[in-house]
Scaffold this active site. Structure first.
Site, PDB file in Angstrom:
ATOM      1  CG  ASP A  27       2.408   2.639  -2.040  1.00 51.98           C
ATOM      2  OD1 ASP A  27       2.470   3.839  -1.814  1.00 51.98           O
ATOM      3  OD2 ASP A  27       3.323   1.973  -2.563  1.00 51.98           O
ATOM      4  CD  GLU A  83       0.336   2.088  -6.701  1.00 53.46           C
ATOM      5  OE1 GLU A  83       0.957   2.973  -7.304  1.00 53.46           O
ATOM      6  OE2 GLU A  83       0.642   0.886  -6.748  1.00 53.46           O
ATOM      7  CD  GLU A 126       5.725   4.807  -1.738  1.00 53.89           C
ATOM      8  OE1 GLU A 126       6.773   5.390  -2.039  1.00 53.89           O
ATOM      9  OE2 GLU A 126       4.992   4.235  -2.565  1.00 53.89           O
TER      10      GLU A 126
END
Ligand code: NAG
Length: 292
Positions: A106, A108, A104
């Protein structure tokens, strides 16, 4: 002889540096690359889908995902984050593989009370292991205008960009025993949801539902990757695509200077420097130049 001359000319033009900015992103409508994942009625479309809005209210957030799965490439999105009081909300933009030992990458965005700064948190999971958080403030107000957030992923490195400024690099450290995503296709995902149990000041600031709906806007749904669902065999043949070429295998001196500028001026947290959590420095940190 001719080859030597050509190489010298290339080096002179380049100033000897190897890195390069990724290919310019091409804006396409939402539906070309993406489809809604949940709460379809909380996504609004404008100009034939060239721009969309995600809505969060007390009933639900919403999200979307790429139609294809990709092995390597360049993925970017122009986002204007929730304006005003966005405390408790999280807007995410990430690549993820589907199985349990997942990979993953990411972005955010953690909202805040009106006038207080957003935090951009990034993380990298490889083979199911994450815990590699970095947090920065941005050098602009991400709720005023669209800004481009993108990921370059090849066999050599993962680079996070904000408006083409590298804010983080994760080099392939397989030789140091650190897993690197190379054999699992990933989809792109994005969502807006309520995370007031942790997002803002560690969960102290709660979402103010009287301000709902919270709205995040998106455009420029660029994906330039190797689509693994249709081209799995081809994707496995490394070396042919633009992102495999020499100039994308490492950052150049100019990009490293900009990365250092971001780190020195805007870092809130970097797992590489957290000696309480990691008494032994994680092996990738020195190659990623996170210790300087
Ligand atoms: C919100 O604002 C406070 C006060 O300025 C700050 O400490 C915090 O880092 C900001 N961001 C988040 C997501 O908590």
């Amino acid at each position: 002889m001719e080859i030597v001359v050509v190489m010298m000319v290339v080096l002179m033009i380049n100033g000897g540096a190897l890195g390069a900015a990724p290919r310019k992103a091409i804006d396409v409508p939402f539906g070309r690359n993406y489809a809604p994942t949940w709460a379809f009625d909380h996504i609004k479309y404008f100009n034939g889908g060239s721009q969309i809005q995600l809505l969060l209210d007390k009933y639900t957030g919403t999200g979307f995902q790429s139609k294809g799965s990709y092995l390597f490439g360049h993925f970017s999105m122009n986002i204007k984050l929730v304006a005003g009081d966005s405390a408790g909300t999280v807007t995410a933009f990430y690549l993820s593989s589907q199985n349990s030992e997942h990979d993953e990458i990411d972005f955010e965005f953690l909202g805040n009370r009106t006038g207080q700064p957003y935090i951009l948190q990034t993380n990298v999971f490889t083979g199911g292991k994450g815990d590699r958080e970095q947090r920065i403030y941005l050098w602009f107000d991400p709720t005023k205008d669209f800004h481009r957030y993108s990921v370059l992923w090849n066999l050599y490195q993962i680079v996070f960009f904000v408006d083409d400024i590298p804010i983080r690099v994760f080099k392939n450290c397989k030789d140091l025993g650190v897993k690197f995503p190379f054999n699992q296709a990933m989809k792109m995902y994005s969502s807006l949801w309520n995370a007031d149990d942790w997002a803002t000041r560690g969960g102290l600031e709660k979402t103010d539902w009287s301000k709902a709906p919270f709205v995040a806007s998106y455009k420029g749904f660029h994906i330039d990757g190797c689509e693994a669902s249709v081209e799995a065999k081809f994707c496995a043949t490394q070396g042919k695509r633009w992102w495999d070429q020499k100039e994308f295998q490492d950052l150049d001196a100019f990009q490293f200077r900009r990365l250092r500028w971001v780190r020195s001026k805007f870092t809130i947290y970097n797992y590489c420097k957290d000696r309480v959590r990691y008494p032994a420095i994680p092996p990738e940190c020195s190659r990623d130049r996170d210790l300087f």
